[in-house]
Design a protein around this motif. Structure first.
Motif, short mmCIF file in Angstrom:
data_model
loop_
_atom_site.label_atom_id
_atom_site.label_comp_id
_atom_site.label_asym_id
_atom_site.label_seq_id
_atom_site.Cartn_x
_atom_site.Cartn_y
_atom_site.Cartn_z
N TYR A 154 0.81 -1.22 0.00
CA TYR A 154 0.00 0.00 0.00
C TYR A 154 0.85 1.27 0.00
O TYR A 154 0.35 2.36 0.30
CB TYR A 154 -0.98 0.02 1.18
CG TYR A 154 -0.41 -0.38 2.52
CD1 TYR A 154 0.38 0.50 3.27
CD2 TYR A 154 -0.68 -1.63 3.06
CE1 TYR A 154 0.88 0.14 4.50
CE2 TYR A 154 -0.19 -2.01 4.30
CZ TYR A 154 0.60 -1.12 5.01
OH TYR A 154 1.10 -1.50 6.24
N ALA A 155 2.12 1.15 -0.33
CA ALA A 155 3.00 2.32 -0.33
C ALA A 155 3.66 2.50 -1.69
O ALA A 155 3.97 1.53 -2.38
CB ALA A 155 4.07 2.16 0.73
N ARG A 156 3.87 3.76 -2.06
CA ARG A 156 4.69 4.02 -3.24
C ARG A 156 6.15 4.16 -2.83
O ARG A 156 7.05 3.97 -3.65
CB ARG A 156 4.23 5.28 -3.96
CG ARG A 156 4.43 6.59 -3.20
CD ARG A 156 4.06 7.77 -4.07
NE ARG A 156 4.22 9.03 -3.36
CZ ARG A 156 4.00 10.21 -3.90
NH1 ARG A 156 3.61 10.29 -5.16
NH2 ARG A 156 4.16 11.32 -3.20
N HIS A 157 6.38 4.47 -1.55
CA HIS A 157 7.76 4.56 -1.05
C HIS A 157 7.76 4.36 0.46
O HIS A 157 6.94 4.95 1.17
CB HIS A 157 8.37 5.93 -1.38
CG HIS A 157 9.81 6.06 -0.94
ND1 HIS A 157 10.82 5.39 -1.58
CD2 HIS A 157 10.38 6.74 0.08
CE1 HIS A 157 11.97 5.67 -0.97
NE2 HIS A 157 11.73 6.49 0.03
N SER A 158 8.66 3.51 0.94
CA SER A 158 8.87 3.36 2.37
C SER A 158 10.37 3.37 2.62
O SER A 158 11.14 2.84 1.82
CB SER A 158 8.25 2.05 2.87
OG SER A 158 8.82 0.92 2.23
N GLN A 159 10.76 3.99 3.74
CA GLN A 159 12.20 4.14 3.99
C GLN A 159 12.49 4.13 5.48
O GLN A 159 11.80 4.77 6.27
CB GLN A 159 12.69 5.46 3.37
CG GLN A 159 14.20 5.65 3.44
CD GLN A 159 14.67 6.80 2.58
OE1 GLN A 159 14.03 7.15 1.58
NE2 GLN A 159 15.78 7.41 2.94
N LEU A 160 13.54 3.38 5.84
CA LEU A 160 14.01 3.36 7.22
C LEU A 160 14.89 4.59 7.45
O LEU A 160 15.82 4.85 6.68
CB LEU A 160 14.81 2.08 7.48
CG LEU A 160 15.31 1.88 8.90
CD1 LEU A 160 14.16 1.65 9.86
CD2 LEU A 160 16.29 0.71 8.95
#
Length: 286
Positions: A154-160
């Motif tokens: 459900y994300a276009r971008h995820s980042q730690l």
């Protein structure tokens, strides 16, 4: 990955479609919502199971996702779910809350042998429905690597972005930026209207240059028609800005513009606009 058992706690305007994307991707989803009717409505649209408590939802899950209201909700629902979670499972909190709440819940998780990620989202209801959210994450790298393929449903971008709490701190930065941009856009449109300009035409031009922003491209036209019955509510924005302002007091940063815009949003609330979109700042200038 579809063999994973996942649970989603909180089926509001964000959680409902986010959990739906997980179900459509083939995950075995169990949902819980304090208002049972919302969970029943979800099951009419998606395949999954309904739990009557956070504990029941969490007991067999490999990953428990949560998107609730505020710090108190995070601690209540999160600790209840945690009491039933199995060792080496992961609790992912998508709520916009304080970094302190994230760190506290992370300690409780560590005591139980459960992993934790604070992962607030940006993109609003439309982003959730379209699977185009941006997700800011705090936690351990190996845990994020394990969960990221599921989040990216459900994300276009995820980042730690760092250790636990970093996701919430990043979300505060996000809201600080939005507050300033929306106020600037409101003043520009107000100025243009007073000057007798065709503001739609002006926006069409300046959105091609350095003034361009997501807010300009997605909100200027509705602001000019005084349409605010959608989007991210002023009440929610004030909650988020309050979290940022409290954090600023602790870390010694200066958020003069943010504090001012927060009071402008208070003016909008007095106009009856607590549930209006955040772009409704323009109303107080008319």
């Amino acid at each position: 990955m579809s063999d994973l058992k996942v649970s989603f706690l909180g089926l509001g305007v964000m959680g409902f479609p986010m959990a739906g994307h997980l179900a459509r991707a083939g995950y075995k989803v169990t949902v819980y919502n304090r208002t049972k009717e919302k969970a029943e409505n979800w099951l009419e649209k998606y395949a999954g199971a309904l739990a009557t408590s956070p504990e029941q939802a969490a007991e067999e899950a490999d990953i428990v996702f949560m998107c609730v209201g505020n710090d108190n909700d995070v601690m209540e629902i999160g600790t209840r779910a945690l009491s039933a979670m199995k060792p080496n499972s992961v609790l992912v909190d998508h709520t916009t809350a304080s970094a302190d709440a994230a760190r506290e819940l992370n300690k409780h998780c560590a005591d139980k042998g459960v992993h934790f990620l604070d992962a607030p989202v940006s993109g609003g209801q439309a982003g959730a429905e379209n699977g185009q959210l941006t997700i800011m994450v705090g936690g351990e790298d190996q845990v994020f690597s394990r969960v990221q393929p599921v989040i990216d449903v459900y994300a276009r971008h995820s980042q730690l972005l760092g250790q636990c709490g970093s996701g919430q701190l990043a979300k505060m930065m996000n809201q600080i930026c939005i507050a300033g941009i929306v106020q600037g856009l409101s003043e520009a449109l107000h100025f243009g209207q007073k000057a007798g300009l065709d503001c739609n035409a002006v926006v069409d031009v300046i959105s091609k240059g350095a003034a361009q922003s997501w807010q300009m491209e997605n909100r200027a036209s509705t602001m000019l028609t005084n349409t605010y019955d959608f989007g991210f509510a002023v009440d929610w924005m004030r909650k988020d800005l309050g979290i940022a302002l409290d954090e600023a007091k602790r870390n010694g940063s200066t958020l003069a513009l943010t504090a001012l815009v927060d009071q402008y949003y208070a003016d909008v609330q007095k106009l009856g606009g607590g549930r209006w979109d955040t772009s409704s700042l323009l109303t107080r200038l008319k």
